[in-house]
Each structure stands twice: as structure tokens, then as C-alpha cells.
Design an enzyme around this catalytic site. Structure first.
Site, mmCIF file in Angstrom:
data_model
loop_
_atom_site.group_PDB
_atom_site.id
_atom_site.type_symbol
_atom_site.label_atom_id
_atom_site.label_comp_id
_atom_site.label_asym_id
_atom_site.label_seq_id
_atom_site.Cartn_x
_atom_site.Cartn_y
_atom_site.Cartn_z
ATOM 1 N N HIS A 168 41.242 24.346 39.487
ATOM 2 C CA HIS A 168 39.791 24.100 39.485
ATOM 3 C C HIS A 168 39.107 24.836 40.645
ATOM 4 O O HIS A 168 38.072 24.393 41.137
ATOM 5 C CB HIS A 168 39.458 22.603 39.591
ATOM 6 C CG HIS A 168 40.235 21.749 38.646
ATOM 7 N ND1 HIS A 168 39.758 21.359 37.421
ATOM 8 C CD2 HIS A 168 41.491 21.234 38.737
ATOM 9 C CE1 HIS A 168 40.673 20.620 36.803
ATOM 10 N NE2 HIS A 168 41.737 20.538 37.577
ATOM 11 N N SER A 289 26.950 50.542 48.895
ATOM 12 C CA SER A 289 25.649 50.199 48.342
ATOM 13 C C SER A 289 24.645 51.236 48.810
ATOM 14 O O SER A 289 24.732 51.748 49.922
ATOM 15 C CB SER A 289 25.245 48.808 48.834
ATOM 16 O OG SER A 289 23.837 48.685 48.847
ATOM 17 N N LYS A 295 28.273 47.356 52.804
ATOM 18 C CA LYS A 295 28.962 46.864 51.602
ATOM 19 C C LYS A 295 30.254 47.616 51.286
ATOM 20 O O LYS A 295 30.373 48.800 51.512
ATOM 21 C CB LYS A 295 28.024 46.943 50.382
ATOM 22 C CG LYS A 295 26.890 45.963 50.397
ATOM 23 C CD LYS A 295 27.322 44.502 50.523
ATOM 24 C CE LYS A 295 27.902 43.976 49.241
ATOM 25 N NZ LYS A 295 26.897 43.906 48.179
ATOM 26 N N GLU A 302 35.115 44.637 38.880
ATOM 27 C CA GLU A 302 33.977 44.078 38.139
ATOM 28 C C GLU A 302 33.873 44.736 36.765
ATOM 29 O O GLU A 302 33.553 44.089 35.765
ATOM 30 C CB GLU A 302 32.689 44.269 38.933
ATOM 31 C CG GLU A 302 32.709 43.423 40.207
ATOM 32 C CD GLU A 302 31.649 43.868 41.192
ATOM 33 O OE1 GLU A 302 30.527 43.369 41.092
ATOM 34 O OE2 GLU A 302 31.935 44.721 42.047
#
Ligand code: ARG
Length: 469
Positions: A168, A289, A295, A302
Site C-alpha cells: 500500500h 528542464s 531538474k 515516464e
């Protein structure tokens, strides 16, 4: 737009395989919607190869002379070379079969018109697509193994590093980091089995089925199958031209693989966030970025999550497309290749990117170890009581009260006074404090499949053996 026949059908029909029974040319709107060359051009190596085998087969069946077979095969070799050199389709090429036929006419003239005897684009496209699936899944199997190899290598080198395992997404129990990495290894191992099965399901030859009722010429289909790398021949021509199960099998196997890559990606994305800080992505597999100079983004991962969604969409498209079709070939099937090819391409692209991301990860093993907190050994305290013949239920309740009391004071279980633990149940003795040590916890899990160091060493050995297959 006013419906009308094309004024000069010549450009769209100059090399049609089917124009004879119509008085005029096709409407440009029909030509446009019907044209599949942009997608099915990818089948050309298979269409050429199966055409060569078909020339031989109908030669043996008495349709062509020996000289014609030789001429046709040599012509198809030249077509192969032209296509390999990048010759482009023209506006008149409806699909890859028309294209190959036209190029063969360019090479050997009228005798090329004999090649289409006893065959149809229906058995041709099914055969070519199966050949492509067999070929491309072999590449994907290799690339999937490379992901497994990087997981295995990292599992071996991460040594005895400890980390929390989550259920979880809540800290659950300590495990070896190698155990977590191998969890992903075995999921991909199952994908390799499924991909292998999907290759086999593609290996049934439809050629010889004609449009629907089989060829009128008695070609030796078994020999044809052997020549083209199929393990068997289809038993029913109606089924053969309408069967796309092999695509479902392939796209299912690919979407399951995509799902596994996506879950691996999700673990890594989370673990790479500053909040977890367990891993850092290598420079070669991080993007920056345009606005925020600090970043370090895991784009490949992704994209793995995103692509898994797309590939699963293709599986649903194929199933939905098939369920409404009557038996035999239907033009709906023309779109099957979009789904199949994109699913294949997604995995061709992703697998090396995921392998590289895993290969270049840096593990912050002290962050991982720090995340293993004392309360994660609650189950071990309960197990301690069970070893002394308490029931698990009773033990769970006793340890639960300790957890509550620790939580109220913002403490971990290992920060409680030993006396408080001893008071929680009459069967606790001093040795219970050892059970609060995660290394000890782990050493209790030496059964096969567990996270004990010995069990994980055996698992690594099994993984290594698997990589040899
Ligand atoms: N381009 C077609 C496809 O992809 C080839 C088969 C065409 N068959 C036909 N009867 N028009 O499905």
C-alpha cells in the site's frame, strides 16, 4: 464534397490488382481511405520472401515452368534490392502487395502476372504479418533479456544493502535491495515466456488459403511452411484468413511487458524523488528542464508508463475490431497492423532505454537503510511470541498495543524501553531486542523465495541460469 468518380483514375489504378470488373475508376475518397501502403510497407521483406516461396510452390504444382520460376525468383531478388535501397511507393500503390507486384512487373514484364495465381492478398497479408511477428518478437525477446541482465547485475552489485519493502506504499518490512530488484527480473522473465508463446502462435502458415476457400492448385503447403520458417500449416482456409489471434497474443504479451516496465518505472520514479532519495538517475538517462536548472528528470521511465497505456489501448482496439467481424477476411483487419506495429515499436524503443536507466542508476544505500525504521519489525516481535507457542492472533494484539503506545509518543519500536516490551506479554524475554535488528529479521527469511541473504544468493544463481536460456 460532391460524390463523383475520379476524372482520371489512371494515377490511382494504374497497377491495381482488382480493377477489371468496374466500369470507371474509384472515387478519390475511396482511394484515400483504402490505401494502406503508408503502414504496411513494413511488410515488404516478408511479402517478397513469401512471393519467392509461392513462385516455387506453384511451379511445383505445374502452374509455372522451371524457367518462369527462376525468372520470377531472380526478379523478386532485384525487387528486394530496390526496396532495401529505399525505392518509394507511388500514388498508384494501394498496399505493399500491389507495390511488390508492380516492381516485379517492372523487372520481368508480363510473366509477373502469373505469380498471383491461386493466392490472394488475404492469405498473403496474414502470412506476411505472421512472419513479421516472429521476426520482431525475436528482437524484443533479446531486448527484454537485456533489461533482465541490468536488473541482475545491479542486484548482484548492491550487495547486502537493506531497504524497506512497501505494501500500500506504506513501509512494511525490511528486505535486501537485491530482492526488490529481482522482483522485477522475474516479472520480465514471465514476459519472455509469453513472448515466446506468442511467436509460436504466429508460426502457423495461412498461405495456400487463397481468399477464403483455398487454392485451386495443389501446392505443397507443408514444404512452403518449412521454407518460410513456420512450424505448421493452418487446418482451415476460412479460419486462416480471418484469424488474428496471433496478433492478440503478441499484443497481449507486449502490453503485459509494458505493464511490468511501467511498474518498474513507477518504483524508480518514486525512489528517485528527493523524498525517497534511494536512487539517482545517471546523466545519460536524465533530462533537464527548460526552466528549472536543478531538474534531473527520469523521462524514459515516464515514457515507459505512458507507452504501457498506449499498448494496452492497442490490445483493446484489436479485440474490439475482431469481435464484430463475420468469419473470413474483412477490410477492418487492415487496421490491425497499426495497432501491432505501434505496440512493437513502443517496446523496441523502451526496452533499451529502461535497460540503460537501470544500468546507470546510483543507489544511495544509506538512505535506503535509514528508511528501515524500528516499527517495521513489528511482525518479528509477533513471530518471537509465536515461537514461544503464543497464537499469532494473541501475539499480534500484544505487539499492536506496543506499536500504539510507541506511536503516541512519536517513537519507533526499537526506541521503547526494553522493560516496556517485556511487560507487553509474559512470553517476551530479553532476546526479543535482537528481533528489532533488521539484519536479524532478514536472516529469519531463508526459505526459498524469501529475502534472507542465503535465499537471495540462491535466487541470484537461479536468475543467472535463466539468463542463459
Ligand atoms: N491491405 C490489406 C490489409 O492490410 C491487404 C488485404 C487486402 N485484401 C482485400 N481483399 N482487399 O488487410
Amino acid at each position: 464534397m460532391t460524390p463523383r468518380r475520379a476524372a482520371t483514375p489512371a494515377s490511382a489504378t494504374s497497377h491495381q490488382l482488382w480493377g477489371g470488373r468496374f466500369a470507371g475508376g474509384s472515387h478519390p475518397a475511396l482511394v484515400a481511405v483504402n490505401r494502406s501502403i503508408g503502414v504496411d510497407i513494413r511488410l515488404w521483406p516478408y511479402d517478397v520472401e513469401l512471393s519467392k516461396a509461392w513462385a516455387t510452390a506453384i511451379g511445383e504444382a505445374g502452374v509455372l515452368t522451371g524457367a518462369e520460376v527462376r525468372k520470377m525468383r531472380a526478379g523478386l531478388d532485384r525487387v528486394h534490392r530496390k526496396l532495401a535501397a529505399g525505392v518509394e511507393p507511388t500514388a498508384s500503390d494501394e498496399d505493399v502487395h500491389t507495390l511488390v507486384d508492380r516492381l516485379l512487373h517492372d523487372e520481368i514484364g508480363a510473366v509477373a502476372s502469373r505469380l498471383h495465381t491461386g493466392r490472394s492478398r488475404n492469405d498473403q497479408v496474414a502470412t506476411g504479418s505472421r512472419m513479421l511477428v516472429m521476426r520482431e518478437l525475436a528482437d524484443i525477446l533479446g531486448a527484454a533479456k537485456a533489461v533482465q541482465k541490468s536488473l541482475y547485475d545491479r542486484a548482484r552489485t548492491v550487495g547486502d544493502a537493506l531497504m524497506p519493502a512497501y505494501t500500500h506504499l506504506q513501509r512494511a518490512q525490511p528486505v535486501l535491495a537485491a530482492h526488490w530488484l529481482l522482483a522485477h527480473f522475474w516479472a520480465i522473465e514471465r514476459d519472455r515466456r509469453r513472448l515466446t508463446d506468442a511467436r509460436r502462435s504466429a508460426g502457423v502458415l495461412p498461405l495456400g488459403s487463397g481468399a477464403i476457400a483455398g487454392s485451386a492448385f495443389r501446392v505443397n503447403r507443408k514444404r512452403l511452411a518449412r521454407t518460410l520458417g513456420f512450424h505448421s500449416i493452418s487446418p482451415n482456409s476460412i479460419d486462416a484468413v480471418g484469424d488474428r489471434d496471433f496478433m492478440l497474443d503478441a499484443v497481449y504479451a507486449l502490453s503485459t511487458l509494458g505493464t511490468h516496465l511501467s511498474r518498474l518505472a513507477e518504483d524508480l520514479i518514486l525512489f528517485g524523488s528527493a523524498e525517497f532519495g534511494f536512487v539517482r538517475f545517471g546523466d545519460a538517462f536524465s533530462t533537464g528542464s527548460s526552466m528549472m536548472p536543478q531538474k534531473r528528470n527520469p523521462d524514459a521511465l515516464e515514457l515507459a508508463r505512458g507507452s504501457a497505456a498506449r499498448v494496452t489501448g492497442h490490445l483493446v482496439s484489436l479485440l474490439t475490431m475482431l469481435k464484430g467481424t463475420p468469419s473470413g477476411y474483412n477490410k477492418d483487419f487492415q487496421d490491425d497492423k497499426r495497432a501491432l506495429f505501434d505496440a512493437l515499436d513502443a517496446m523496441h524503443l523502451l526496452l533499451p532505454a529502461v535497460a540503460g536507466t537501470v544500468h546507470t542508476l546510483r543507489f544511495n544505500t544509506s538512505r535506503m537503510r535509514d528508511a528501515v525504521t524500528g516499527s517495521m519489525m513489528a511482525t518479528d516481535l509477533a513471530d518471537h511470541l509465536v515461537r514461544k507457542r503464543a497464537t499469532f492472533r494473541e501475539a499480534h494484539a500484544a505487539v499492536g498495543s506496543l506499536v500504539r503506545s510507541a506511536e503516541e509518543r512519536n517513537l519507533e519500536l526499537n526506541e521503547l524501553e526494553p522493560s516496556e516490551i517485556l511487560d507487553a506479554h509474559r512470553l517476551f524475554d530479553k532476546s526479543v531486542m535482537r528481533d528489532l535488528d533488521p539484519a536479524i529479521t532478514i536472516s529469519h527469511r531463508e526459505l526459498d523465495g524469501g529475502t534472507g541473504p542465503g535465499a537471495v544468493a540462491r535466487q541470484l544463481a537461479a536468475a543467472r541460469r535463466t539468463l542463459r536460456t
